[in-house]
Design an enzyme around this catalytic site. Structure first.
Site, PDB file in Angstrom:
ATOM      1  N   CYS A   2       0.794  -1.229   0.000  1.00  0.00           N
ATOM      2  CA  CYS A   2       0.000   0.000   0.000  1.00  0.00           C
ATOM      3  C   CYS A   2       0.825   1.278   0.000  1.00  0.00           C
ATOM      4  O   CYS A   2       0.277   2.352  -0.126  1.00  0.00           O
ATOM      5  CB  CYS A   2      -0.934   0.001   1.208  1.00  0.00           C
ATOM      6  SG  CYS A   2      -2.396  -1.032   0.961  1.00  0.00           S
ATOM      7  N   GLU A 105       0.194  -2.282   5.772  1.00  0.00           N
ATOM      8  CA  GLU A 105      -0.888  -2.575   4.836  1.00  0.00           C
ATOM      9  C   GLU A 105      -2.212  -2.242   5.504  1.00  0.00           C
ATOM     10  O   GLU A 105      -2.322  -2.266   6.742  1.00  0.00           O
ATOM     11  CB  GLU A 105      -0.891  -4.048   4.428  1.00  0.00           C
ATOM     12  CG  GLU A 105       0.384  -4.545   3.778  1.00  0.00           C
ATOM     13  CD  GLU A 105       0.608  -4.019   2.381  1.00  0.00           C
ATOM     14  OE1 GLU A 105      -0.234  -3.229   1.901  1.00  0.00           O
ATOM     15  OE2 GLU A 105       1.623  -4.382   1.759  1.00  0.00           O
TER      16      GLU A 105
END
Length: 226
Positions: A2, A105
């Site tokens: 991410c 994440e």
């Protein structure tokens, strides 16, 4: 992946695990890096090799070729395409290691919020992320478009519950081989595709949602929450 990570140990802590004594040209300083919540476009410490010396330099996270100014600079490159696609052709042979402590994440929850997780090595050692980039070689000046991308692979095999992509992480021995300019590109691609650290190398835990704001920093962001 991410796009958020931590790099808080000092550069010497990372290099010591690589077992490259007396070979570091250090341009990032000796103090702890103290980047607990680094976001894309952040300047991070990276390692690269020129001849027989390892260089530690600060480099922006994100890169794009000169002909792609109409799009945002990617921060990651997919291992399936990086070696043969045109986008990263100019930097494919310019290998880096991004040494980090962990990455984050976000996972969707049942109440439609997003829960951040921290992922790190289970032995709490340095995470050596394979990367490529554009960076100054000794004796040359930095350029405005210098930067790097972290190479990512499919997370299938134990980490799919966290995210479908993760950085290609190399053990210390392979990280040294990756950095070596003498390593053939065919061998470099083989390492990326088949020899990255397995899912069982890592552990993960929930962290405070404050990590979602890149302005927030500090050791509290990496602490486990229930």
């Amino acid at each position: 992946m991410c796009g958020r990570l931590s790099q808080y140990h000092g550069i010497h802590d990372f290099v010591a695990v690589l077992s490259i004594p007396d070979a570091l040209i250090n341009h990032v300083g000796d103090a702890p890096l103290a980047r607990y919540n680094a976001a894309p476009t952040t300047t991070l410490a990276v390692l690269h090799q020129h001849e027989q010396r390892i260089y530690a330099d600060n480099l922006r996270w994100g890169w794009r070729p000169h002909w792609a100014k109409d799009r945002a600079a990617p921060i990651n490159a997919r291992v399936e395409k990086v070696a043969h696609g045109p986008f990263f052709r100019a930097i494919w042979r310019q290998r880096l290691i991004v040494p980090i402590d962990n990455w984050f994440e976000w996972v969707d929850t049942q109440d439609k919020s997003r829960q951040p997780w921290l992922i790190r090595r289970a032995d709490h050692g340095p995470v050596f992320c394979a990367a490529i980039g554009q960076f100054p070689t000794p004796g040359t000046d930095p350029r405005d478009d210098d930067g790097f991308v972290i190479i990512t692979a499919d997370s299938a095999g134990g980490m799919l519950d966290i995210h479908d992509r993760r950085p290609v992480v190399l053990c210390a021995e392979l990280a040294r081989e990756w950095l070596d300019p003498a390593t053939p590109v065919e061998r470099a691609e083989q390492m990326l595709l088949f020899e990255g650290e397995a899912a069982e190398t890592f552990e993960w835990h929930k962290v405070d949602k404050a990590v979602g704001n890149a302005r927030n920093q500090g050791a509290g962001l990496i602490a486990e929450v229930v």
